[in-house]
Design an enzyme around this catalytic site. Structure first.
Site, PDB file in Angstrom:
ATOM      1  N   GLU A  30     -13.332  -9.263 -39.880  1.00  0.00           N
ATOM      2  CA  GLU A  30     -12.479  -8.675 -38.849  1.00  0.00           C
ATOM      3  C   GLU A  30     -13.315  -7.836 -37.872  1.00  0.00           C
ATOM      4  O   GLU A  30     -13.102  -7.876 -36.658  1.00  0.00           O
ATOM      5  CB  GLU A  30     -11.375  -7.843 -39.511  1.00  0.00           C
ATOM      6  CG  GLU A  30     -10.444  -7.089 -38.575  1.00  0.00           C
ATOM      7  CD  GLU A  30      -9.690  -7.956 -37.578  1.00  0.00           C
ATOM      8  OE1 GLU A  30      -9.738  -9.192 -37.658  1.00  0.00           O
ATOM      9  OE2 GLU A  30      -9.073  -7.373 -36.666  1.00  0.00           O
TER      10      GLU A  30
ATOM     11  N   TRP B 197      13.470  -2.000 -30.466  1.00  0.00           N
ATOM     12  CA  TRP B 197      12.527  -2.908 -31.127  1.00  0.00           C
ATOM     13  C   TRP B 197      13.120  -3.067 -32.517  1.00  0.00           C
ATOM     14  O   TRP B 197      13.035  -2.157 -33.347  1.00  0.00           O
ATOM     15  CB  TRP B 197      11.142  -2.281 -31.162  1.00  0.00           C
ATOM     16  CG  TRP B 197      10.108  -3.096 -31.860  1.00  0.00           C
ATOM     17  CD1 TRP B 197       9.646  -2.908 -33.128  1.00  0.00           C
ATOM     18  CD2 TRP B 197       9.392  -4.207 -31.348  1.00  0.00           C
ATOM     19  NE1 TRP B 197       8.678  -3.837 -33.407  1.00  0.00           N
ATOM     20  CE2 TRP B 197       8.498  -4.644 -32.341  1.00  0.00           C
ATOM     21  CE3 TRP B 197       9.415  -4.891 -30.119  1.00  0.00           C
ATOM     22  CZ2 TRP B 197       7.637  -5.729 -32.155  1.00  0.00           C
ATOM     23  CZ3 TRP B 197       8.557  -5.962 -29.949  1.00  0.00           C
ATOM     24  CH2 TRP B 197       7.687  -6.363 -30.956  1.00  0.00           C
TER      25      TRP B 197
ATOM     26  N   ASN C 193      15.618   6.402 -33.012  1.00  0.00           N
ATOM     27  CA  ASN C 193      14.335   5.720 -33.221  1.00  0.00           C
ATOM     28  C   ASN C 193      13.838   6.158 -34.587  1.00  0.00           C
ATOM     29  O   ASN C 193      13.742   7.353 -34.849  1.00  0.00           O
ATOM     30  CB  ASN C 193      13.342   6.143 -32.125  1.00  0.00           C
ATOM     31  CG  ASN C 193      11.918   5.737 -32.448  1.00  0.00           C
ATOM     32  OD1 ASN C 193      11.692   4.695 -33.044  1.00  0.00           O
ATOM     33  ND2 ASN C 193      10.964   6.553 -32.059  1.00  0.00           N
ATOM     34  N   GLY C 194      13.536   5.187 -35.447  1.00  0.00           N
ATOM     35  CA  GLY C 194      13.062   5.529 -36.786  1.00  0.00           C
ATOM     36  C   GLY C 194      13.657   4.575 -37.806  1.00  0.00           C
ATOM     37  O   GLY C 194      14.235   3.547 -37.437  1.00  0.00           O
TER      38      GLY C 194
ATOM     39  N   HIS D 161     -28.390 -17.381 -47.899  1.00  0.00           N
ATOM     40  CA  HIS D 161     -28.394 -18.852 -47.922  1.00  0.00           C
ATOM     41  C   HIS D 161     -28.459 -19.449 -46.518  1.00  0.00           C
ATOM     42  O   HIS D 161     -27.963 -20.549 -46.294  1.00  0.00           O
ATOM     43  CB  HIS D 161     -27.147 -19.365 -48.653  1.00  0.00           C
ATOM     44  CG  HIS D 161     -27.109 -18.963 -50.098  1.00  0.00           C
ATOM     45  ND1 HIS D 161     -27.954 -19.497 -51.044  1.00  0.00           N
ATOM     46  CD2 HIS D 161     -26.355 -18.049 -50.748  1.00  0.00           C
ATOM     47  CE1 HIS D 161     -27.707 -18.945 -52.225  1.00  0.00           C
ATOM     48  NE2 HIS D 161     -26.742 -18.056 -52.066  1.00  0.00           N
TER      49      HIS D 161
ATOM     50  N   ARG E 115       7.916   0.453 -25.526  1.00  0.00           N
ATOM     51  CA  ARG E 115       8.156   0.812 -26.929  1.00  0.00           C
ATOM     52  C   ARG E 115       9.061  -0.201 -27.633  1.00  0.00           C
ATOM     53  O   ARG E 115       9.300  -0.094 -28.838  1.00  0.00           O
ATOM     54  CB  ARG E 115       8.807   2.193 -27.018  1.00  0.00           C
ATOM     55  CG  ARG E 115       7.948   3.301 -26.463  1.00  0.00           C
ATOM     56  CD  ARG E 115       8.667   4.631 -26.559  1.00  0.00           C
ATOM     57  NE  ARG E 115       8.923   5.021 -27.929  1.00  0.00           N
ATOM     58  CZ  ARG E 115       8.064   5.651 -28.706  1.00  0.00           C
ATOM     59  NH1 ARG E 115       6.876   5.982 -28.241  1.00  0.00           N
ATOM     60  NH2 ARG E 115       8.375   5.951 -29.946  1.00  0.00           N
TER      61      ARG E 115
ATOM     62  N   LYS F 245     -13.587  -8.547 -33.854  1.00  0.00           N
ATOM     63  CA  LYS F 245     -13.218  -7.539 -32.848  1.00  0.00           C
ATOM     64  C   LYS F 245     -14.318  -7.373 -31.810  1.00  0.00           C
ATOM     65  O   LYS F 245     -14.048  -7.349 -30.618  1.00  0.00           O
ATOM     66  CB  LYS F 245     -12.955  -6.170 -33.493  1.00  0.00           C
ATOM     67  CG  LYS F 245     -11.666  -6.026 -34.256  1.00  0.00           C
ATOM     68  CD  LYS F 245     -10.422  -5.829 -33.410  1.00  0.00           C
ATOM     69  CE  LYS F 245      -9.710  -7.130 -33.174  1.00  0.00           C
ATOM     70  NZ  LYS F 245      -8.707  -7.507 -34.132  1.00  0.00           N
TER      71      LYS F 245
ATOM     72  N   GLU G 119     -14.599 -10.511 -29.524  1.00  0.00           N
ATOM     73  CA  GLU G 119     -13.562 -10.757 -28.519  1.00  0.00           C
ATOM     74  C   GLU G 119     -13.511  -9.660 -27.457  1.00  0.00           C
ATOM     75  O   GLU G 119     -13.077  -9.913 -26.336  1.00  0.00           O
ATOM     76  CB  GLU G 119     -12.190 -10.972 -29.162  1.00  0.00           C
ATOM     77  CG  GLU G 119     -11.637  -9.812 -29.927  1.00  0.00           C
ATOM     78  CD  GLU G 119     -10.290 -10.116 -30.569  1.00  0.00           C
ATOM     79  OE1 GLU G 119      -9.605 -11.050 -30.156  1.00  0.00           O
ATOM     80  OE2 GLU G 119      -9.913  -9.380 -31.499  1.00  0.00           O
TER      81      GLU G 119
ATOM     82  N   CYS H 182      11.271   2.218 -31.181  1.00  0.00           N
ATOM     83  CA  CYS H 182      12.208   2.115 -30.067  1.00  0.00           C
ATOM     84  C   CYS H 182      11.966   3.282 -29.118  1.00  0.00           C
ATOM     85  O   CYS H 182      11.200   4.187 -29.428  1.00  0.00           O
ATOM     86  CB  CYS H 182      13.643   2.205 -30.568  1.00  0.00           C
ATOM     87  SG  CYS H 182      13.999   1.027 -31.886  1.00  0.00           S
TER      88      CYS H 182
ATOM     89  N   LYS I 152      -2.189 -12.830 -26.113  1.00  0.00           N
ATOM     90  CA  LYS I 152      -1.595 -12.102 -27.252  1.00  0.00           C
ATOM     91  C   LYS I 152      -0.914 -13.069 -28.219  1.00  0.00           C
ATOM     92  O   LYS I 152      -0.996 -12.891 -29.423  1.00  0.00           O
ATOM     93  CB  LYS I 152      -0.605 -11.064 -26.709  1.00  0.00           C
ATOM     94  CG  LYS I 152      -0.099 -10.079 -27.740  1.00  0.00           C
ATOM     95  CD  LYS I 152      -1.196  -9.122 -28.182  1.00  0.00           C
ATOM     96  CE  LYS I 152      -0.795  -8.296 -29.368  1.00  0.00           C
ATOM     97  NZ  LYS I 152      -1.952  -7.799 -30.123  1.00  0.00           N
TER      98      LYS I 152
HETATM   99  C1  F6R Z   1      -7.496 -10.892 -32.722  1.00  0.00           C
HETATM  100  C2  F6R Z   1      -6.169 -11.422 -32.470  1.00  0.00           C
HETATM  101  C3  F6R Z   1      -5.917 -12.850 -32.761  1.00  0.00           C
HETATM  102  C4  F6R Z   1      -4.591 -13.006 -33.493  1.00  0.00           C
HETATM  103  C5  F6R Z   1      -4.249 -14.494 -33.693  1.00  0.00           C
HETATM  104  C6  F6R Z   1      -2.997 -14.683 -34.510  1.00  0.00           C
HETATM  105  O1  F6R Z   1      -7.603  -9.556 -32.337  1.00  0.00           O
HETATM  106  O2  F6R Z   1      -5.303 -10.720 -32.027  1.00  0.00           O
HETATM  107  O3  F6R Z   1      -6.949 -13.402 -33.502  1.00  0.00           O
HETATM  108  O4  F6R Z   1      -4.697 -12.362 -34.733  1.00  0.00           O
HETATM  109  O5  F6R Z   1      -4.094 -15.103 -32.447  1.00  0.00           O
HETATM  110  O6  F6R Z   1      -1.912 -14.082 -33.916  1.00  0.00           O
HETATM  111  P1  F6R Z   1      -0.565 -13.809 -34.707  1.00  0.00           P
HETATM  112  O7  F6R Z   1      -0.844 -12.793 -35.747  1.00  0.00           O
HETATM  113  O8  F6R Z   1       0.390 -13.326 -33.652  1.00  0.00           O
HETATM  114  O9  F6R Z   1      -0.140 -15.112 -35.308  1.00  0.00           O
END
Ligand code: F6R
Length: 610
Positions: A482, A75, A101-102, A505, A28, A486, A489, A2, A605
């Site tokens: 992962e 938050w 906050n905490g 394979h 935040r 990263k 993307e 927060c 996002k």
């Molecule tokens: C990768 C990324 C996406 C999300 C995916 C699922 O960096 O951010 O692959 O992981 O869209 O999103 P959530 O976790 O919000 O369901």
């Protein structure tokens, strides 16, 4: 995560200034906001659920009177977003107001004993215990600062707080493991979670340290050291430093991008997530243990967290998990699962439509739904039988970083809990595993400190390569996948994350001289096989980039580039540490290729389309 702000003005009206400061702290958290001011022995409060501008349009914060005030943008952690859960919180007599906050770990015990002593509570928050404790302390101490000092040793967990009372002469603030800064100007004195809150008023900043308390009046800021018994010892005045940041830089904590800031935040958010109450984990773990079949559903990075958790659950808890990509779930999960199955849905946003569809479908089939998410009150929580919240705070960079490590931490804690229930771990062994897990915030700190510049150079070296493999065995397969996601993307480089054993394979056909292969190779029981895979790639003249234990001389010798990880990092939970250099690699590869890592093309996002 927060945002809090407190201000004591020498003249003028404090409320508009606090409102504007809160607006600058909204990154935040933004599910509810509130402001309290004091004038002529009375506290005035306006607060509600929603974003600060919307609440302001309805309630007009600026009408609050007085020169002393506190504000909060929330938050949610304990209790959903609502007017009653919004800060500031007050005592029984409306004489004390607090923003926080905490996370207060022992709030349940504190609340129960306060209720026994006749206090009444208006919210579900952990914060509300603070004004009630101060209310009691003020009966036997003189002054708000002494009362705040007296109660702080009773609070376990983390806090940055700002407190005012009807005496209307001072504002008291304190911190432990949550950020809090003081701002000094000719017109007033301030405290806030972060620099952006102050910037239009002052650039003269003092960083408050853990267990320090500051008392702000129109005369200035007095600092005290808090003793473990709650006594205050006056500290000599600290000289302020001048911050040079622009507002944009300040919101990013001085980092050029949110993603980099969020990578650096990982030790702290991991620590917060590891504070999840044992009782909450236990509830989840028991439900899991009572079902024959456990499936996880998730997408993207969250799917990779569930993939890593398969290894944790099988090795630590002796339970086999089916990890299903959410969008595939309707095609793959047997419709006869019914009430024999428990589904763990993992989603940072709680809004990913693939995951929501999957669990709606599975719920209809009679499955029990457990959810791990970072977002209180998100759509997914409304479909859940039970929810665990990661404590990553808002993640603004589109690529998931800090939310991934907090998901892993949640799943790791759960695997230990289930392991204890199934008897795969004795109480002593479970305690030892927890100790190992609790070392990760510190380990991440050292990985960030020691490896960032090395990884930056590595990225520079390989930046022109059009294609990469990321290989790992066992739990490191998830880390490798992962890492590949990263860099794909963010740097728009083709990358495949693959189980190392499977690379021979098929994928190995692509390898020719100079082809970069990143091996995720902790010193666990898969290492001797990884050595073989490294040799296979080397003999085809691949360039080998290895993430391995700092004391692994053999792997270092075989590699063209090495990223050395702490040798005391627990293998059971290795992705929590090993993913960090891969996040840096993707970040710096994106920067060096001229892309904005915070807003990768074609991505969102929260993906709310099927
Ligand atoms: C990768 C990324 C996406 C999300 C995916 C699922 O960096 O951010 O692959 O992981 O869209 O999103 P959530 O976790 O919000 O369901």
């Amino acid at each position: 995560m927060c945002g809090i702000i407190g201000a004591v003005l020498i003249r003028g009206q404090v409320a508009p200034l606090i409102r504007q400061s809160l607006k600058r702290l909204e990154y935040r958290g933004y599910d509810s906001s509130g402001i309290a001011t004091v004038e002529e022995g009375r506290i005035y409060i306006k607060k509600d659920k929603g974003k600060i501008d919307d609440i302001h349009r309805r309630l007009n914060f600026d009408l609050l009177p007085g020169v002393i005030g506190i504000g909060h943008t929330r938050w949610a952690t304990h209790g959903p977003p609502s007017r009653s859960n919004a800060h500031p919180h007050i005592d029984c007599n409306n004489r004390i107001a607090v923003v926080h906050n905490g996370i207060i770990e022992n709030y349940q015990e504190l609340r129960e004993s306060l209720v026994d002593r006749g206090h009444s509570f208006l919210s579900e928050t952990d914060t509300e215990v603070i004004p009630h404790l101060i209310e009691e302390a003020l009966q036997t101490t003189k002054g708000l600062d002494q009362a705040v000092g007296k109660i702080l040793p009773k609070i376990e967990g983390s806090y940055a707080i700002a407190v005012l009372d009807t005496s209307g002469t001072s504002l008291v603030c304190a911190r432990k493991e949550s950020p809090l800064l003081l701002g000094l100007s000719n017109d007033g004195f301030y405290c806030a979670s972060d620099v952006p809150a102050f910037l239009p008023m002052t650039r003269q900043i003092i960083v408050l340290e853990d267990e320090e308390i500051a008392c702000l009046t129109t005369q200035g800021a007095t600092l005290y050291q808090l003793s473990p018994k709650g006594k205050l010892f006056k500290l000599p005045p600290k000289s302020p430093t001048t911050v040079q940041w622009t507002l944009d830089m300040a919101e990013k904590g001085g980092y050029p991008h949110f993603m980099l800031k969020e990578i650096h935040e990982q030790p702290r958010v991991l620590r917060d997530t590891l504070r999840i109450k044992k009782a909450e984990l236990q509830k989840f773990a028991e439900v899991m243990n009572n079902h024959q079949t456990i499936c996880t559903v998730a997408a993207g990075t969250s799917y990779h967290a569930t993939l890593a958790s398969r290894y944790m659950f099988s090795q630590i808890a002796g339970r086999f998990l089916h990890s299903v990509v959410a969008s595939e779930s309707p095609e793959i999960i047997d419709t006869s699962l019914g009430d024999e199955a428990v589904i763990i849905a993992v989603s940072q946003s709680g809004e990913t439509i693939d995951t929501i569809h999957a669990i709606k479908d599975l719920k209809r089939q009679g499955c029990t739904i457990l959810v791990i998410t970072n977002t209180i009150d998100s759509s997914i929580t409304r479909l859940a039988d039970s929810v665990l919240y990661t404590q990553a705070g808002p993640e603004i960079g589109v690529a998931a970083t800090k939310t991934f490590v907090t998901q892993l931490a949640c799943l790791a804690s759960l695997s230990i809990c289930v392991g204890e229930i199934t008897g795969k771990q004795t109480h002593e062994e479970a305690r030892h595993l927890l100790e190992e897990l609790n070392q990760f915030p510190e380990l991440l700190q050292s990985i960030i400190r020691n490896q960032e510049s090395i990884v930056k150079e590595t990225a520079q070296h390989y930046v022109a390569k059009p294609s990469f493999f990321f290989l790992g065995r066992g739990i490191s397969r998830a880390t490798a996948m992962e890492g590949a996601l990263k860099i794909k993307e963010l740097a728009y480089v083709h990358a495949e994350g693959y189980p190392a054993g499977e690379s021979k394979h098929g994928p190995i056909a692509l390898v020719e001289e100079g082809f970069p292969v990143v091996f995720v190779a902790p010193n666990d029981r898969t290492r001797r096989f990884i050595l073989g895979n490294v040799m296979e790639m080397k003999s085809r003249l691949a360039q080998i980039i290895t993430l391995c234990s700092g004391d692994d001389e053999r792997l270092a010798e075989l590699s063209d580039s090495v990223i050395q990880m702490p040798s005391n990092l627990s293998n059971a939970f290795s992705p929590i540490g090993y993913v960090v250099p891969l996040q840096f690699l993707a970040y710096y590869a994106a920067i060096q290729r001229g892309y904005n890592p915070d807003q990768p093309r074609n991505l969102a996002k929260a993906v709310t389309v099927l």
